[in-house]
Design an enzyme around this catalytic site. Structure first.
Site, PDB file in Angstrom:
ATOM      1  N   ASP A 276     -53.373 -48.664 104.650  1.00 53.54           N
ATOM      2  CA  ASP A 276     -51.974 -48.241 104.621  1.00 53.54           C
ATOM      3  C   ASP A 276     -51.240 -47.997 105.897  1.00 53.54           C
ATOM      4  OD1 ASP A 276     -49.941 -47.543 103.488  1.00 53.54           O
ATOM      5  OD2 ASP A 276     -50.528 -45.354 102.804  1.00 53.54           O
TER       6      ASP A 276
ATOM      7  N   GLU B  13     -47.408 -39.740  92.920  1.00 53.56           N
ATOM      8  CA  GLU B  13     -47.397 -40.755  93.512  1.00 53.56           C
ATOM      9  C   GLU B  13     -48.796 -41.708  93.587  1.00 53.56           C
ATOM     10  OE1 GLU B  13     -47.091 -41.670  98.432  1.00 53.56           O
ATOM     11  OE2 GLU B  13     -45.825 -40.177  97.667  1.00 53.56           O
TER      12      GLU B  13
ATOM     13  N   ASP C  99     -48.099 -48.208 106.353  1.00 59.73           N
ATOM     14  CA  ASP C  99     -46.486 -47.635 106.527  1.00 59.73           C
ATOM     15  C   ASP C  99     -45.686 -48.166 107.542  1.00 59.73           C
ATOM     16  OD1 ASP C  99     -47.354 -45.755 104.623  1.00 59.73           O
ATOM     17  OD2 ASP C  99     -48.254 -44.186 105.860  1.00 59.73           O
TER      18      ASP C  99
ATOM     19  N   HIS D  95     -43.438 -32.347 103.762  1.00 53.19           N
ATOM     20  CA  HIS D  95     -44.817 -31.613 103.409  1.00 53.19           C
ATOM     21  C   HIS D  95     -44.380 -30.076 104.063  1.00 53.19           C
ATOM     22  CE1 HIS D  95     -46.162 -35.769 103.437  1.00 53.19           C
ATOM     23  NE2 HIS D  95     -46.931 -35.287 102.626  1.00 53.19           N
TER      24      HIS D  95
ATOM     25  N   HIS E 160     -48.917 -48.676  98.798  1.00 51.95           N
ATOM     26  CA  HIS E 160     -49.722 -48.440  98.052  1.00 51.95           C
ATOM     27  C   HIS E 160     -49.931 -49.038  96.772  1.00 51.95           C
ATOM     28  CE1 HIS E 160     -49.210 -43.829  99.157  1.00 51.95           C
ATOM     29  NE2 HIS E 160     -49.492 -44.569  99.848  1.00 51.95           N
TER      30      HIS E 160
ATOM     31  N   ASP F 190     -40.898 -44.654  97.540  1.00 47.98           N
ATOM     32  CA  ASP F 190     -41.149 -44.838  99.043  1.00 47.98           C
ATOM     33  C   ASP F 190     -41.168 -46.055  99.553  1.00 47.98           C
ATOM     34  OD1 ASP F 190     -41.622 -41.914  99.038  1.00 47.98           O
ATOM     35  OD2 ASP F 190     -43.464 -41.969  99.456  1.00 47.98           O
TER      36      ASP F 190
ATOM     37  N   GLU G  78     -44.870 -46.062  95.760  1.00 50.11           N
ATOM     38  CA  GLU G  78     -44.733 -46.330  97.101  1.00 50.11           C
ATOM     39  C   GLU G  78     -45.172 -47.910  97.202  1.00 50.11           C
ATOM     40  OE1 GLU G  78     -47.148 -45.415 101.510  1.00 50.11           O
ATOM     41  OE2 GLU G  78     -46.364 -43.629 100.233  1.00 50.11           O
TER      42      GLU G  78
ATOM     43  N   ASP H 127     -40.856 -43.777 103.841  1.00 47.76           N
ATOM     44  CA  ASP H 127     -42.016 -42.966 104.330  1.00 47.76           C
ATOM     45  C   ASP H 127     -42.977 -44.199 105.076  1.00 47.76           C
ATOM     46  OD1 ASP H 127     -44.575 -42.120 104.258  1.00 47.76           O
ATOM     47  OD2 ASP H 127     -45.227 -41.990 102.436  1.00 47.76           O
TER      48      ASP H 127
END
Length: 533
Positions: free
Chosen positions: A404, A329, A406, A199, A368, A393, A365, A436
């Site tokens: 989430d 996404e 991750d 980012h 997600h 991802d 992802e 991710d």
């Protein structure tokens, strides 16, 4: 007294950045406080001695008292931690660049095979090995996420940060941003990965104005370009349009025109930077493109605005000659109650409605997908069969945790399902697998950064090998073919060609009577699948 104070200060500083190579803000606070307590205790003892002398009205006592106060002032000033101010205008760190390696205990990670017990080696990922006519590295196209790997702190909604890597100085300065970038490329080289994702605000700090912020980004990106060389490039870049308070109502869907314009300017710059670095894709994640309640939301207007925003982004991509794929996404919620790109199907419908199908693909992802009530495999197949699977991802969630998380993907069965979709898709290029994913809050060793990525890469490599076995064996494909074999007939072909009307089908139903329904053989399918793992 001066000598004693310097010894105390040296002890404290060496303990804060100790032999194990770690430091943290909390630790600094604790030990500098301890140092001050020691100093004040010693001062009190000496002051007591001096007081005895002073009571005798000795000139020597008065002189000693004066010296004591001078030393106290000197030591209190110098006992302050030597950290850089979080001041973009400062020069902190520029004259004291990190020396040597960021990961001195780690050599380049190599493939050692499934029998290896070395945690810093690949057991299943052999980059140059050919699977189904393509090298593993070309099937998988791995990428490291800068934000989780180099900006992750271990903080969660219930606790403060637990990590502070050795190279961090506690600032958000340009010098610190450059140091992180150097650490990033050493990590990539040692891991043997030639792609990374970012980012804009992860890699360079905000300035006081948009112009200053862009200048900061340019300075860090210039270094990234130099460090990349010819072999490394971004898998994708993106703009962070969710963290700053200006985006509390959204970015492209904000109720404020000024925020919409600011977000457009930020995406414009982030896309330029991604293009400059040779990025292969550009991602849009609408973290706050949604609503908390419909009572104060004009949903139709917000969706229209988001479509115009994406339309303008696609136009600017062409204007600057960026040939990368634009990716959306999907995510159902977090941080909003409801996000407009809920899942793959919802996002595809949005793109279809606004005539954007030819301009975008999807970045799926896995965590997600599960938050939206699907499996990762479901959203991958939804994207794939519509010709819209662009990137993955790679992560997972915890079924016992409702948000989430991750986590790095380590479920070989899930990885095998994922790779079946990727193989059927013919690969992901110019997309790939971006990790991710972040270390667990309790994992605080620098070595853990490597172990986590190695584990994730090996898991997907095993998934690729297993999927290849299933395809080469053919049993699962044959089971599926047999299940639909009734359509491999003349009438079936007419139905699939759209040439069988209801009158024709009614006639056949009258002629055949009650149809026979065959077993789906689910247990056999699961047995075949498990045998490949």
């Amino acid at each position: 007294m001066i000598f004693m104070g310097l010894v105390i200060k040296k002890f404290c500083c060496s303990y804060v950045v100790s032999d194990d190579g770690y430091s943290s803000g909390k630790r600094k606070e604790t030990f500098f406080l301890a140092c001050k307590v020691i100093f004040l205790s010693l001062s009190a003892a000496l002051l007591g001695s001096v007081r005895i002398i002073v009571t005798h009205k000795s000139m020597v006592g008065r002189i000693l008292l004066l010296v004591l106060f001078m030393n106290a002032a000197f030591l209190i000033v110098n006992a302050v931690p030597e950290t850089c101010p979080a001041d973009l205008g400062g020069k902190c760190g520029e004259d004291s660049e990190w020396e040597g390696e960021f990961f001195p205990g780690v050599t380049k990670i190599k493939y050692e095979g499934p029998s290896s017990k070395n945690p810093l080696s690949y057991k299943w990922y052999n980059a140059e090995e050919v699977i189904l006519g393509k090298k593993m590295k070309d099937w998988l196209r791995f990428s490291v996420a800068f934000w989780h790997t180099f900006r992750g702190t271990g903080a969660d909604p219930f606790g403060a940060p637990t990590k502070s890597w050795p190279w961090e100085d506690g600032t958000n300065s340009i010098a610190m941003a450059k140091r992180r970038m150097r650490a990033n490329f050493e990590f990539l080289n040692k891991l043997g990965v030639d792609r990374w994702c970012f980012h804009d605000r992860d890699i360079a700090p905000d300035g006081k104005t948009l112009k200053e912020t862009n200048s900061n980004l340019d300075e860090v990106v210039a270094l990234a370009k130099e460090l990349q060389g010819d072999k490394i490039r971004p898998l994708w870049g993106t703009a962070q349009l969710f963290m700053h308070p200006r985006y509390m109502h959204g970015a492209a869907t904000s109720s404020e025109l000024g925020v919409y314009a600011y977000a457009a300017a930020q995406v414009k710059k982030a896309m330029e930077v991604t293009h400059y670095l040779g990025g292969e894709n550009y991602v849009f994640w609408g973290g706050r493109e949604g609503y908390q309640t419909l009572l104060n939301t004009d949903m139709e207007r917000e969706l229209d605005h988001m479509a115009k925003f994406l339309e303008a982004a696609a136009a600017y991509k062409k204007k600057i000659g960026f040939n990368g794929t634009l990716l959306i996404e999907p995510k159902p919620q977090e941080p909003t109650k409801h996000q407009y790109d809920w899942d793959a199907a919802t996002t595809l419908n949005f793109l279809h409605k606004y005539g954007l199908l030819g301009e975008f693909k999807l970045n799926i992802e896995c965590n997600h997908a599960t938050l939206s009530g699907h499996s990762c495999h479901h959203d991958l197949e939804t994207a794939r069969i519509n010709g819209m699977l662009g990137n993955i991802d790679a992560n997972t969630g915890d079924p016992q945790v409702g948000w989430d998380t991750d986590q790095f993907l380590t479920d070989v069965g899930e990885a095998t399902m994922i790779m079946l979709s990727v193989i059927r898709n013919g690969g992901l290029a110019p997309g790939g697998f971006n990790f991710d994913a972040k270390l667990r809050r309790e994992s605080t060793d620098v070595e853990d950064l490597f172990i986590a990525h190695i584990s994730g890469m090996d898991t997907l490599a095993r998934g690729l090998r297993n999927a290849a076995k299933l395809i080469e064996d053919g049993s699962l494909a044959e089971l599926v073919r047999k299940r639909y074999s009734s359509f491999d007939t003349e009438l079936g072909a007419q139905i699939e060609a759209g040439k069988a009307d209801f009158e024709m089908l009614e006639k056949k139903a009258m002629e055949w009577g009650e149809p026979k329904v065959a077993s789906a053989k689910q247990e056999l399918a699961e047995m075949i699948f498990q045998s490949a793992l």
